[in-house]
Design an enzyme around this catalytic site. Structure first.
Site, mmCIF file in Angstrom:
data_model
loop_
_atom_site.group_PDB
_atom_site.id
_atom_site.type_symbol
_atom_site.label_atom_id
_atom_site.label_comp_id
_atom_site.label_asym_id
_atom_site.label_seq_id
_atom_site.Cartn_x
_atom_site.Cartn_y
_atom_site.Cartn_z
ATOM 1 N N HIS A 171 -13.610 22.116 -23.093
ATOM 2 C CA HIS A 171 -14.068 21.587 -21.800
ATOM 3 C C HIS A 171 -13.133 20.508 -21.257
ATOM 4 C CE1 HIS A 171 -18.170 23.443 -21.585
ATOM 5 N NE2 HIS A 171 -17.856 23.682 -22.848
ATOM 6 N N ASP A 383 -8.919 15.151 -15.927
ATOM 7 C CA ASP A 383 -10.262 15.671 -16.181
ATOM 8 C C ASP A 383 -10.138 17.158 -16.488
ATOM 9 O OD1 ASP A 383 -13.062 15.531 -16.262
ATOM 10 O OD2 ASP A 383 -13.151 14.381 -14.407
#
Ligand code: GDG
Length: 503
Positions: A171, A383
């Site tokens: 992720h 991110d």
């Protein structure tokens, strides 16, 4: 690799629920509400399956077991707890996961604490997760592990002779070679990862970085199929794919239009009349770029005084990992900046430039913020994806919100055609983007947001799960189209500088 009949075993650091003490002294459980849980739920129900993870409570008691059994009956799939002691949590989770892998994989190597005891704990706890999987899984199950806490799980399972297909999704970002090389355990970790049969990344950037590391560190690896397959001697081949995660866009849209959220959003707007509301929503985390964002907002107010009294920044910071010193320091820095900026600009008429919220808000209040805001300022230093950017677009039901997005968020690749992309280290560039967003003509806002909303709806979390599972079935990934890449363009940058300094 897998077929539709196989049961699914999901493994993640935490089980998808929150246990808390109930009125009768027992434990009550609340199901998790994240997009991942929502998307996997139908699959787990259809195929049957198990979710393996830590229940979130250090002492593993009969009460925990009972609460999990009750939840599992409601959820429709089994919940298998991994018991972790406080010591395990300290070394494996707070230590290696959050003080080594988290900063390193976000390119912030100077924040890493490469304590060797953390590594030992990480190895032991991955072994522990593997033991629970071995106890729960059947040989014909399909195992899907999630995220950076479980990089060694496949290696542990293979060592125990487990042969079922193993897939993994990361992720968070995968770092470039130069940064990955700093990791003292770099060879072991990379070899262990390649024990999975399928490895999924969020973006082409992460895929490229991973392949670069494999090429450099594993000379015996054979990379083929346009870098989507890695073969090693005496092992089965590993497929490497790119699967940008999405959100449950339909649910966000529906809730954003609901009567409760509409009333809450109207009330928020009524408190801030004739103002552009800019919104930031982040976990307290140094990767989210909150201090630089606040500095950019201050610069925008100084450089474009016409914005004063016409914009308000609502910054929601959700407490997280506040037992780590860097996170406590970050909180102090944010509060100092908010104080300085409000001190400099607050006017007697009632205008306060920054509304700072330091707590977790409930989902409907969050959606009301999304709906009330005209501009979202999402500026992480790096991110994996960033779901806040996507959720804001899904909730911008009038179609006229503006998204200012860091080019280092994974979401930039999919959202580059609608968002105003910024370099989060470039305070002037962000200040200019804030001004541009505040003064953007209505038609341009609508055109950009339309593209963003279409993308977010089309590439939702259900599609993400289906594509990942289809990729796990396929022998090779050639049939899977690659998502768009994002690389800054020199022309666009030149045009930006030309206009930024034009008279
Ligand atoms: C990791 C990767 C990747 C936030 N505040 C509240 C609240 N939230 C919810 C948001 C959103 C989620 O938390 C945050 O997701 P992000 O994607 O922004 O960030 P991470 O937590 O760091 O997640 C990230 C993600 O995994 C998925 O793959 O995108 O890159 O780092 O859903 O809505 N929810 C509620 N109250 C809050 O105050 N209810």
């Amino acid at each position: 690799m897998i077929d539709q009949a196989r049961r699914l075993v999901v493994v993640s650091n935490r089980l998808p629920l929150v246990l808390s003490p109930g009125a009768d002294g027992g434990l009550v459980s609340k199901p998790g509400s994240g997009g991942l849980v929502t998307a996997l739920l139908p699959v787990l129900r259809d195929r049957g399956g198990v979710w393996v993870g830590w229940p979130g409570i250090a002492d593993h008691t009969a009460e925990v077991e009972a609460a999990l059994d009750r939840s599992a009956k409601k959820a429709g799939y089994r919940l298998a707890p991994v018991a972790l002691s406080a010591e395990d949590q300290a070394g494996f989770y707070h230590g290696f996961s959050n003080e080594v892998l988290w900063p390193l994989f976000h390119d912030l190597q100077s924040l890493c604490n490469f304590d060797p005891s953390y590594w030992r704990s990480y190895c032991e706890v991955n072994h522990h997760y593997a033991q629970v999987v071995l106890a729960e899984a059947r040989p014909d199950d399909f195992i899907w592990a999630h995220d950076y806490q479980l990089l060694l799980l496949a290696a542990e399972l293979r060592r125990a002779g487990f042969t079922a297909p193993l897939a993994f999704f990361l992720h968070i970002p995968f770092p470039p070679l130069d940064i990955y090389l700093k990791l003292p355990w770099r060879f072991t970790l990379l070899r262990a990862l390649l024990e999975y049969d399928l490895i999924g990344f969020q973006t082409l950037r992460d895929h490229r970085n991973f392949i670069q590391c494999v090429r450099a560190l594993m000379p015996d690896a054979h990379i083929t199929h346009r870098t989507r397959r890695v073969d090693l001697p005496d092992r089965r081949g590993v497929s490497i794919g790119v699967f940008p995660i999405g959100i449950d866009a339909a649910a966000f849209q529906r809730q954003a239009r609901s009567a409760g959220v509409t009333a809450a959003a109207n009330a928020l707007r009524a408190e801030l009349p004739q103002r552009e509301v800019i919104l930031g929503v982040d976990r307290l985390d140094y990767t989210k770029g909150i201090p630089l964002r606040l500095e950019a907002f201050r610069l925008a107010l100084r450089q474009y005084p016409e914005l004063q009294e016409h914009v308000t920044l609502i910054q929601v910071v959700v407490p997280s990992r506040d037992d780590i010193p860097q996170y406590r320091n970050l909180k102090t820095r944010i509060e100092q900046l908010v104080g300085e900026i409000n001190g400099e600009f607050t006017r007697p008429g009632g205008w306060v430039p920054i509304h700072y919220v330091y707590r977790s808000v409930d989902r409907l209040d969050l959606i009301a913020y999304y709906r009330a805001a005209q501009i979202a300022l999402v500026s992480p230093l790096k991110d994996g994806m960033n779901l806040v950017a996507k959720e804001f677009c899904a909730c911008s039901v009038h179609g006229d919100g503006v998204l200012i997005l860091s080019e280092f968020a994974g979401a930039a690749a999919q959202m580059q055609n609608g968002a105003l992309l910024v370099n989060p280290y470039d305070i002037e560039g962000m200040a200019n983007a804030i001004h541009q967003a505040c003064t953007m003509p209505h038609a341009e806002r609508q055109a950009r947001m339309k593209r963003l909303r279409q993308g977010v709806s089309r590439q939702d979390v259900f599609r993400w799960v289906n594509t990942f599972l289809e990729a796990a079935i396929a022998r090779d990934l050639d049939a899977f189209p690659l998502p768009p890449d994002y690389v800054p363009s020199a022309e666009a940058e030149q045009a930006y500088w030309d206009t930024a300094f034009a008279e």
